[in-house]
Design an enzyme around this catalytic site. Structure first.
Site, mmCIF file in Angstrom:
data_model
loop_
_atom_site.group_PDB
_atom_site.id
_atom_site.type_symbol
_atom_site.label_atom_id
_atom_site.label_comp_id
_atom_site.label_asym_id
_atom_site.label_seq_id
_atom_site.Cartn_x
_atom_site.Cartn_y
_atom_site.Cartn_z
ATOM 1 N N HIS A 177 -29.511 18.419 41.323
ATOM 2 C CA HIS A 177 -29.012 17.589 42.435
ATOM 3 C C HIS A 177 -28.038 18.401 43.291
ATOM 4 O O HIS A 177 -27.041 18.919 42.788
ATOM 5 C CB HIS A 177 -28.332 16.355 41.831
ATOM 6 C CG HIS A 177 -27.865 15.339 42.815
ATOM 7 N ND1 HIS A 177 -28.677 14.313 43.256
ATOM 8 C CD2 HIS A 177 -26.685 15.181 43.434
ATOM 9 C CE1 HIS A 177 -27.989 13.558 44.106
ATOM 10 N NE2 HIS A 177 -26.784 14.064 44.239
ATOM 11 N N ASP B 54 -25.504 18.347 46.509
ATOM 12 C CA ASP B 54 -24.703 17.489 47.383
ATOM 13 C C ASP B 54 -24.243 18.269 48.606
ATOM 14 O O ASP B 54 -23.365 19.124 48.509
ATOM 15 C CB ASP B 54 -23.467 16.973 46.628
ATOM 16 C CG ASP B 54 -23.821 15.864 45.661
ATOM 17 O OD1 ASP B 54 -24.574 14.956 46.056
ATOM 18 O OD2 ASP B 54 -23.342 15.903 44.513
ATOM 19 N N HIS C 160 -29.292 15.695 48.355
ATOM 20 C CA HIS C 160 -28.544 14.525 48.822
ATOM 21 C C HIS C 160 -27.682 14.959 50.000
ATOM 22 O O HIS C 160 -26.701 15.671 49.827
ATOM 23 C CB HIS C 160 -27.703 14.011 47.636
ATOM 24 C CG HIS C 160 -26.747 12.908 47.980
ATOM 25 N ND1 HIS C 160 -25.744 12.511 47.118
ATOM 26 C CD2 HIS C 160 -26.639 12.112 49.070
ATOM 27 C CE1 HIS C 160 -25.064 11.522 47.668
ATOM 28 N NE2 HIS C 160 -25.576 11.266 48.852
ATOM 29 N N GLY D 197 -17.612 12.607 48.805
ATOM 30 C CA GLY D 197 -16.752 13.600 49.428
ATOM 31 C C GLY D 197 -16.160 14.578 48.429
ATOM 32 O O GLY D 197 -15.904 15.720 48.765
ATOM 33 N N PHE D 198 -15.984 14.122 47.203
ATOM 34 C CA PHE D 198 -15.364 14.983 46.201
ATOM 35 C C PHE D 198 -16.009 14.757 44.835
ATOM 36 O O PHE D 198 -16.436 13.642 44.539
ATOM 37 C CB PHE D 198 -13.860 14.696 46.093
ATOM 38 C CG PHE D 198 -13.139 14.863 47.393
ATOM 39 C CD1 PHE D 198 -12.695 16.113 47.809
ATOM 40 C CD2 PHE D 198 -12.941 13.777 48.231
ATOM 41 C CE1 PHE D 198 -12.050 16.274 49.025
ATOM 42 C CE2 PHE D 198 -12.295 13.921 49.455
ATOM 43 C CZ PHE D 198 -11.845 15.183 49.848
ATOM 44 N N GLY D 199 -16.069 15.821 44.035
ATOM 45 C CA GLY D 199 -16.527 15.676 42.656
ATOM 46 C C GLY D 199 -15.373 15.183 41.789
ATOM 47 O O GLY D 199 -14.214 15.141 42.223
ATOM 48 N N ASP E 263 -24.879 8.000 41.371
ATOM 49 C CA ASP E 263 -24.201 9.271 41.628
ATOM 50 C C ASP E 263 -22.707 9.041 41.775
ATOM 51 O O ASP E 263 -22.277 8.313 42.662
ATOM 52 C CB ASP E 263 -24.792 9.854 42.930
ATOM 53 C CG ASP E 263 -24.305 11.261 43.240
ATOM 54 O OD1 ASP E 263 -23.586 11.850 42.426
ATOM 55 O OD2 ASP E 263 -24.675 11.756 44.325
ATOM 56 N N GLY F 84 -22.184 15.603 37.300
ATOM 57 C CA GLY F 84 -21.652 16.898 37.728
ATOM 58 C C GLY F 84 -20.583 17.364 36.769
ATOM 59 O O GLY F 84 -20.843 18.139 35.847
ATOM 60 N N SER F 85 -19.385 16.832 36.951
ATOM 61 C CA SER F 85 -18.250 17.233 36.108
ATOM 62 C C SER F 85 -18.543 17.016 34.626
ATOM 63 O O SER F 85 -18.168 17.841 33.793
ATOM 64 C CB SER F 85 -17.006 16.430 36.488
ATOM 65 O OG SER F 85 -16.743 16.562 37.862
HETATM 66 ZN ZN ZN Z 1 -25.145 13.350 45.233
#
Ligand code: ZN
Length: 209
Positions: free
Chosen positions: A25, A27, A58, A134-136, A167, A189-190
């Protein structure tokens, strides 16, 4: 990939290639639609050269339909655009299909499901943001669970086989709950990249370990 080590992208993509993850994925943020900039096409091309899994792109950008040819050139499997960024959403979905990709439509946490009512049968996937994009590394917004259930009912009612993707803030504490609520695809992600053993964490998220 937002949570990957950008100084070692090849290493992180190869880790995902060797893992049980299904898609990769990406971003994309433009600093206009969302208050941050992530990476653009040169970086994604570099990741695409190494990636052996389908790319799930995305776009958190204004006028995403302008970039359909570039996303297609990456070899992307899925291209997702925000409802909030597409005044001509039905056309954008058609254009993505015409380019030979699967089309996803994304909703921010504050956007109600009624905004996609007219395209339920057109998109291949609906992505519900479970954080404000906008942020992980943000905390999961709990009301997303009910939104997934309501979207699943709406899709069933029109006989749509579209996937539901979630997400933002997905980790091992909520993955099972999201799956039970009706989610088909979980973006992590994280949770993956910060784990001591990322490949094992992917198994945990998929309920395989
Ligand atoms: Zn995403």
């Amino acid at each position: 990939m937002l949570a990957a080590d950008f100084a070692h992208l090849q290493q992180d993509v190869e880790m995902l290639n060797a893992s049980q993850c299904d898609w990769i994925h990406l971003d994309v943020m433009d600093g206009v639609f969302v208050p941050n900039i992530s990476f653009g096409f040169p970086v994604m091309e570099a990741m695409a050269r190494v990636a052996k899994k389908p790319l799930d792109v995305h776009l958190m950008i204004v006028q995403p339909e302008k970039f359909i040819p570039q996303v297609k050139a990456l070899g992307a499997y899925m291209m997702s655009v925000h409802q909030e960024a597409c005044p001509h959403l039905h056309r954008a979905i058609q254009q993505i299909h015409n380019a030979g990709m699967q089309a996803g439509v994304v909703l921010n946490p504050a956007t109600p499901l009624c905004m996609i009512e007219e395209v339920l049968a057109d998109a291949d996937m609906f992505l519900l943001m479970s954080v404000n994009p906008g942020f992980g590394g943000q905390k999961f917004i709990a009301s997303t669970v009910d939104k997934i259930k309501r979207l699943r009912q709406m899709l069933d009612a029109v006989g749509s086989k579209a996937l539901i993707e979630v997400d933002g803030g997905v980790d091992s504490t909520n993955a099972d709950m999201l799956y039970r609520a009706g989610a088909d695809v979980l973006v992590a992600g994280s949770a993956v990249f910060r784990a001591p053993d990322p490949q094992h964490e992917i198994l945990v998220l998929k309920g395989l370990s």
